[in-house]
Each structure stands twice: as structure tokens, then as C-alpha cells.
Design an enzyme around this catalytic site. Structure first.
Site, PDB file in Angstrom:
ATOM      1  N   ASP A 206       9.286   2.824 -15.680  1.00  0.00           N
ATOM      2  CA  ASP A 206       9.069   2.910 -14.239  1.00  0.00           C
ATOM      3  C   ASP A 206       8.614   4.325 -13.906  1.00  0.00           C
ATOM      4  OD1 ASP A 206       9.352   3.137 -11.459  1.00  0.00           O
ATOM      5  OD2 ASP A 206      11.214   1.987 -11.413  1.00  0.00           O
TER       6      ASP A 206
ATOM      7  N   ASN B 201      -3.930   4.097  -1.645  1.00  0.00           N
ATOM      8  CA  ASN B 201      -5.107   3.562  -0.967  1.00  0.00           C
ATOM      9  C   ASN B 201      -5.662   4.657  -0.057  1.00  0.00           C
ATOM     10  OD1 ASN B 201      -3.714   3.431   1.611  1.00  0.00           O
ATOM     11  ND2 ASN B 201      -2.690   1.611   0.828  1.00  0.00           N
TER      12      ASN B 201
ATOM     13  N   ASP C 157       1.895   2.410  -5.569  1.00  0.00           N
ATOM     14  CA  ASP C 157       1.981   3.091  -4.272  1.00  0.00           C
ATOM     15  C   ASP C 157       3.263   2.695  -3.532  1.00  0.00           C
ATOM     16  OD1 ASP C 157       1.112   4.738  -2.182  1.00  0.00           O
ATOM     17  OD2 ASP C 157      -0.162   3.187  -1.307  1.00  0.00           O
TER      18      ASP C 157
ATOM     19  N   TYR D  95      -6.526  -3.585  -7.921  1.00  0.00           N
ATOM     20  CA  TYR D  95      -7.908  -3.153  -7.724  1.00  0.00           C
ATOM     21  C   TYR D  95      -8.846  -3.700  -8.795  1.00  0.00           C
ATOM     22  CZ  TYR D  95      -6.983   0.062  -3.817  1.00  0.00           C
ATOM     23  OH  TYR D  95      -6.668   0.611  -2.602  1.00  0.00           O
TER      24      TYR D  95
END
Length: 168
Positions: free
Chosen positions: A9, A23, A33, A121
Site C-alpha cells: 500500500d 487528476n 489518489d 486511465y
């Protein structure tokens, strides 16, 4: 610079800085994010709003506090969204270059990186692994360790297999 790989993690990495695959709006989101914003607490978002009122351009980077994370800083980068038609590999390479530049500016010597743009993405995983290794090999930086953090075992195995100097 030493390049290492870990499975785990990214929000638990004990490094000077963690890189956030953000973003353009810099207000939190999903994937890496969202995890960084949740683990770092409200201080990360507050600093994003204060330091980046208009967000960041794709391929760019900037830093904020890490809030409650074990790291000292978060280096936010905005990777290209291949699923939205952003296919310029130069933007992906720029994320890693700019992250190292920001790391040098703030004095970070150990930096944990996710595979930028490899999740929602849609960047192909093999190139998402090759891109940072290409940048790290050519980097003129004071960063001593670039740690690629893979969340799952399959991705970790792919990263380890791609690391330079690996003997088969």
C-alpha cells in the site's frame, strides 16, 4: 539512484515522499489518489486547494503536505488518461521527470511511486512499467531511492522482472 520494487500500500510507505497519481482538479478521486487523500486526511486536500487553486496540467507535478501519512510530502502528478484519448507517452514520462525535479526541490531522497496512469486511465501495464524505468535510468537527481509500489502480486512480479540488473 537505486530503483526498488515493493508489493503493498503506497499510503504506508515510510519514505520522504509518496507520488500521487492525481487528476487535473487536485481534489481527490479514486484509486491511488483517493487512497492518499483518505489516509493523509483533510490536510492534504486543504494544501491542494491552497497551492493549486486551478489544479495541475497533465504531465506536471507539485507537492503538498502528507498530512497523516508516514511520508513527509506528497508529490502529485497528473498522468495522461489514455481512455480519454490522451495517448502522448511524453506526458507519462514527464510525470516521472517532474516528480524527481520536485523531489529535488523539497529535499526528498526516498520516493515511492505508483504506476502512473496504469489503473483507470488505461495505460498499458507493460509501458506503465517501462516508462519510469526509462526516466530513472537517465535521471540527474539527488533522489537516492525510487521505490515502485505495486498493490497486487501480479503487478509486483512484472515490475521485478523489468528491473535493470536482474539476473535470470
Amino acid at each position: 539512484m537505486r530503483v526498488t520494487a515493493v508489493q503493498g500500500d503506497i499510503t504506508r510507505q515510510e519514505v520522504d515522499a509518496v507520488v500521487n497519481a492525481a487528476n487535473n482538479g487536485m481534489r481527490g478521486g479514486g484509486g491511488v489518489d483517493g487512497a492518499i487523500h483518505r489516509a493523509g486526511g483533510p490536510a492534504v486536500l486543504e494544501d491542494c486547494i491552497a497551492r493549486f487553486p486551478r489544479g495541475l496540467a497533465t504531465g506536471d507535478a507539485g507537492w503538498t503536505t502528507a498530512g497523516d501519512l508516514p511520508a513527509r510530502w506528497v508529490i502529485h502528478v497528473v498522468g495522461p488518461n489514455r481512455n480519454a484519448g490522451q495517448t502522448d507517452r511524453g506526458l507519462l514520462l514527464s510525470c516521472y521527470r517532474r516528480a524527481l525535479t520536485v523531489a529535488d526541490e523539497i529535499g526528498a531522497r526516498t520516493v515511492a511511486f505508483p504506476l502512473i496512469s496504469a489503473g483507470v486511465y488505461g495505460w498499458p501495464k507493460d509501458d506503465a512499467i517501462a516508462a519510469p524505468l526509462e526516466v530513472f535510468a537517465a535521471a540527474d537527481t539527488a533522489v537516492q531511492e525510487a521505490r515502485i509500489v505495486a498493490f497486487d502480486r501480479a503487478t509486483y512480479d512484472l515490475v521485478v522482472a523489468a528491473l535493470p540488473g536482474r539476473e535470470d
